[in-house]
Write a protein that holds these residues in place. Structure first.
Motif, PDB file in Angstrom:
ATOM      1  N   ASP A  35       6.184 -16.958   6.974  1.00 28.49           N
ATOM      2  CA  ASP A  35       6.480 -16.753   8.400  1.00 28.49           C
ATOM      3  C   ASP A  35       7.873 -16.164   8.603  1.00 28.49           C
ATOM      4  OD1 ASP A  35       4.084 -17.806   9.281  1.00 28.49           O
ATOM      5  OD2 ASP A  35       4.842 -19.866   9.168  1.00 28.49           O
ATOM      6  N   ASP A  36       8.646 -16.065   7.530  1.00 24.79           N
ATOM      7  CA  ASP A  36      10.039 -15.647   7.669  1.00 24.79           C
ATOM      8  C   ASP A  36      10.242 -14.170   7.327  1.00 24.79           C
ATOM      9  OD1 ASP A  36      10.613 -18.188   8.378  1.00 24.79           O
ATOM     10  OD2 ASP A  36      11.296 -18.801   6.382  1.00 24.79           O
ATOM     11  N   ASP A  39      11.986  -9.247   2.234  1.00 24.73           N
ATOM     12  CA  ASP A  39      12.018  -7.843   1.775  1.00 24.73           C
ATOM     13  C   ASP A  39      10.681  -7.440   1.164  1.00 24.73           C
ATOM     14  OD1 ASP A  39      14.963  -7.296   2.160  1.00 24.73           O
ATOM     15  OD2 ASP A  39      14.997  -9.124   0.947  1.00 24.73           O
ATOM     16  N   VAL A  40      10.033  -8.412   0.545  1.00 23.33           N
ATOM     17  CA  VAL A  40       8.738  -8.144  -0.086  1.00 23.33           C
ATOM     18  C   VAL A  40       7.739  -9.198   0.395  1.00 23.33           C
ATOM     19  CG1 VAL A  40       7.485  -8.042  -2.285  1.00 23.33           C
ATOM     20  CG2 VAL A  40       9.827  -7.199  -2.169  1.00 23.33           C
ATOM     21  N   TYR A  41       6.558  -8.759   0.776  1.00 31.10           N
ATOM     22  CA  TYR A  41       5.474  -9.697   1.105  1.00 31.10           C
ATOM     23  C   TYR A  41       4.337  -9.448   0.119  1.00 31.10           C
ATOM     24  CZ  TYR A  41       7.812 -10.610   5.533  1.00 31.10           C
ATOM     25  OH  TYR A  41       8.734 -10.983   6.493  1.00 31.10           O
ATOM     26  N   LYS A  65       4.894  -6.994  10.987  1.00 31.01           N
ATOM     27  CA  LYS A  65       5.613  -7.344  12.214  1.00 31.01           C
ATOM     28  C   LYS A  65       6.905  -8.094  11.901  1.00 31.01           C
ATOM     29  CE  LYS A  65       1.871  -7.576  15.525  1.00 31.01           C
ATOM     30  NZ  LYS A  65       0.750  -8.479  15.750  1.00 31.01           N
ATOM     31  N   LEU A  66       6.886  -8.897  10.823  1.00 25.80           N
ATOM     32  CA  LEU A  66       8.063  -9.697  10.495  1.00 25.80           C
ATOM     33  C   LEU A  66       9.217  -8.838   9.990  1.00 25.80           C
ATOM     34  CD1 LEU A  66       6.191 -12.693   8.867  1.00 25.80           C
ATOM     35  CD2 LEU A  66       7.722 -12.854  10.837  1.00 25.80           C
ATOM     36  N   ASN A  67       8.897  -7.739   9.296  1.00 23.95           N
ATOM     37  CA  ASN A  67       9.951  -6.825   8.845  1.00 23.95           C
ATOM     38  C   ASN A  67       9.332  -5.438   8.672  1.00 23.95           C
ATOM     39  OD1 ASN A  67      11.945  -5.348   7.656  1.00 23.95           O
ATOM     40  ND2 ASN A  67      12.080  -6.589   5.786  1.00 23.95           N
ATOM     41  N   PRO A  90      -2.274   1.396   6.955  1.00 25.45           N
ATOM     42  CA  PRO A  90      -0.935   2.006   7.018  1.00 25.45           C
ATOM     43  C   PRO A  90       0.189   1.086   6.523  1.00 25.45           C
ATOM     44  CG  PRO A  90      -2.144   2.334   9.069  1.00 25.45           C
ATOM     45  CD  PRO A  90      -3.001   1.468   8.232  1.00 25.45           C
ATOM     46  N   GLU A  91       0.053  -0.220   6.773  1.00 26.06           N
ATOM     47  CA  GLU A  91       1.138  -1.144   6.425  1.00 26.06           C
ATOM     48  C   GLU A  91       1.270  -1.387   4.922  1.00 26.06           C
ATOM     49  OE1 GLU A  91      -1.230  -1.779   8.658  1.00 26.06           O
ATOM     50  OE2 GLU A  91      -0.321  -2.452  10.543  1.00 26.06           O
TER      51      GLU A  91
END
Ligand code: SF4
Length: 436
Positions: A35-36, A39-41, A65-67, A90-91
């Motif tokens: 949720d935070d 730099d990498v998800y 949305k988060l970054n 796209p994301e």
């Protein structure tokens, strides 16, 4: 640099997320909550149902949305089955399938270095013949460690996408398994759960070793007090296997034996390799050798062509076997499997009503099983505070009865004799045996 993880699906995926987390940590990343800001998800995906794919897509959107400048990597089964589809979102910046999770940090470095926006690192998993070694030394659950011992499945049941997502059977080397168990024991874990995509196949590709060897060697590791098996195919449970493991003190009296249907015609269409009669004999074999054993199962409702009559057969069979718990799944058609094109697909409304009946039956079965142990003294491995019940801590007996007692976190990771007093919803309230 920060990295965040989101895991869908089974225990194998959870294990692999832990292993990737450790790789990021070793490379200097700080691990943060999904949720935070990060730099990498990393989204470790599942594709067992259409819903799993949808949840992956939701997680991708949430991460962006988060970054907006983060790197989003989708790994695992959904990425393996549909790499282009996932990379086209796209994301998404990176896709890794079921192989290559061990290289994730290097792949992200490559993306950054080459300043590229999209990278497809998915391999043809059906060509892969070697187990990909990933390691863990700790896990989110602090008393029970899931230990991956193999990957892949050679069964190709007609409804199942897993062999296409995970490939064929590849087993982990026994010495590597034992080294990991020793590390886990050193970290204080008392229980290990042998996990894989098809654990019964362990060793098929290695030749000179099998699941029983794994169990026996894990049994020798000091500090490990309980060994559990995640799920097993019925046909593997020979009289010899059951007799041998019943002699091993640490082996939990809990078998999760996949059934999938209690109707022979449906089993045949599913491509399962046993009949209900075989299954019944196997369960009798287990019960004859292991007193107070808990037997749980999985069942799929609404498989194509499952008539009301066929479902009733399953229902009666489930009732007859008297499982201690039944996990029910609504059939979800997966492109690429044989059952995808089967005629007579069942409506969602019918699947829902069948599923509801099985869930109710499972709740009753659980109560009936628990009732047998009221007043008895059982060893419980305590794990965590009970959510919504202040002042209570919960854990499990070796035969998987969930027990809560008045107490606090000091009991955590302790195996304590407990008297089972009364059933409350899906657990039993107990009392620590005096003097313990
Ligand atoms: S045994 Fe059948 S259901 Fe289980 S993973 Fe293999 S193909 Fe899928």
């Amino acid at each position: 640099m920060k990295a965040a993880f989101y895991t869908l699906g089974c225990k194998v995926n959870q294990y692999e997320t832990e292993a990737m987390t450790e790789l990021f940590r070793k490379s200097g990343y700080e691990i943060v909550d999904f949720d935070d800001y990060s730099d990498v998800y990393v989204i470790n995906s599942c594709t067992v149902t259409g819903r799993s794919d949808m949840k992956t897509r939701q997680a991708i959107r949430k991460a962006r949305k988060l970054n907006i400048d983060s790197i989003i990597a989708v790994v695992g089964c959904y990425a393996q089955i549909a790499p282009e589809e996932v990379l086209e979102i796209p994301e998404v910046n990176l896709v890794i399938g079921s192989k290559g999770k061990g290289q994730i940090v290097e792949l992200i470095d490559r993306l950054k270095k080459l300043k590229i926006n999209k990278l497809n690192a998915v391999h043809d998993i059906l060509k892969d013949k070697n187990y990909e070694e990933l390691e863990i030394s700790t896990q989110i659950e602090h008393t029970r460690a899931y230990l991956k011992i193999q990957d892949g499945c050679n069964q190709f049941c007609t409804y199942c996408i897993i062999p296409y997502a995970r490939g064929t059977v590849r087993s982990r080397k026994l010495n590597n398994i034992i080294d990991e168990v020793k590390r886990l024991s050193h970290m204080g874990y008392k229980e290990v759960v042998l996990t894989g995509i098809h654990v019964a196949s362990y060793g098929q590709d290695l030749g000179d070793v099998g699941l029983l060897d794994v169990i026996k060697r894990v049994h020798e590791v000091k500090g490990i007090e309980r060994i559990r098996m995640s799920s097993i195919e019925p046909t593997f449970l020979t009289e010899d296997f059951i007799k041998e493991v019943s002699q091993l003190r640490k082996f939990c009296r809990h078998y999760h034996v996949s059934l999938q249907s209690g109707c022979d015609q449906t089993l045949k269409r599913m491509g399962r390799r046993y009949t209900t009669e075989n299954y019944r004999e196997i369960i009798e074999r287990i019960r004859k050798n292991i007193v107070d054993v808990a037997i749980t199962t999985d069942v799929i409702v609404g498989f194509p062509g499952e008539t009301n009559q066929e479902f009733e057969e399953t229902y009666i069979f489930l009732k007859d076997i008297a499982f201690s718990k039944i996990h029910v799944f609504k059939f979800s058609k997966r492109r690429g499997t044989k059952a995808y094109n089967y005629p007579n697909q069942i409506s969602n409304a019918v699947k829902t009503s069948r599923s509801k009946r099985v869930i109710e039956l499972s709740e009753q079965c659980e109560i009936d099983f628990y009732k047998r142990f009221i007043g008895r003294k059982m060893d419980v491995l305590f794990e965590q505070n009970v959510k919504g019940m202040d002042g209570f801590i919960e854990g499990y007996t070796d035969n998987y009865i969930r027990v809560a007692v008045p107490g606090d976190i000091r009991f955590k990771n302790c195996i304590i004799p407990t008297t089972l007093k009364e059933i409350k919803k899906d657990m039993v309230i107990g009392e620590i045996v005096e003097g313990k």
